[in-house]
Design a protein around this motif. Structure first.
Motif: not given
Ligand code: ZN
Length: 172
Positions: A151, A153, A155
């Motif tokens: 992704h 980024h 989490h």
């Molecule tokens: Zn994500």
């Protein structure tokens, strides 16, 4: 573990304009800031300042505009019809407001001049051209999960689940 590309770092920070007032304090939020390093989530100077840090480290760093939000550019003034503002009658010079972008999302702008039917806005980042002082405290450094890397980024991790015999797993 030391912070480096593809690690997830959580940290608290206080941000002051150099020699000036407090701009932001992450402790006013419930949780520390959480980022995946090396994926453009932070201004360049912060990426560099976090490199090699470990949990518990506290330090201060001063960033010139080019390491932060860039120089202030005078050509980033745009004339926008008033109808694009949510509350055009309440606009004030110097106010920071946000405009919807045609491409989706919103952009923070500073109101410079209010005309009869148009408004001149400065689309520089509000912190452009400023030297910034950060006081940082690293809370945790951990490896990124495959999902986070995919992704680009970080989490937030759910709290550790109890194991079958009812005991929480030992934390690292
Ligand atoms: Zn994500």
């Amino acid at each position: 573990m030391k912070a480096s590309k593809d690690t997830v770092v959580s940290f608290h920070y206080e941000l002051h304009e150099a020699g000036g007032e407090l701009i932001e304090n992450s402790r006013e939020q419930d949780q520390p800031m959480l980022v995946l390093l090396g994926h453009g989530q932070l201004i360049p100077g912060m990426e560099a300042a976090l490199e090699g840090r470990e949990s518990g480290e506290a330090f201060e760093v001063e960033l010139a505009p080019e390491e932060a939000y860039g120089e202030h550019r005078d050509d980033l003034i745009q004339r926008v019809p008033k109808k694009y503002f949510p509350q055009p009658k309440h606009l004030k010079t110097g106010q920071v407001t946000s405009l919807a972008l045609r491409s989706g999302g919103r952009q923070q702008v500073t109101v410079r001049k209010i005309g009869m039917s148009t408004v001149d806005v400065d689309i520089n980042h509000p912190l452009a051209g400023k030297t910034l002082q950060f006081a940082i405290e690293v809370v945790e450094v951990r490896g990124a999960t495959p999902e986070e890397l995919a992704h680009g980024h970080a989490h937030r991790q759910p709290p550790p689940a109890a194991t079958e015999d009812g005991e929480a797993p030992a934390s690292a």
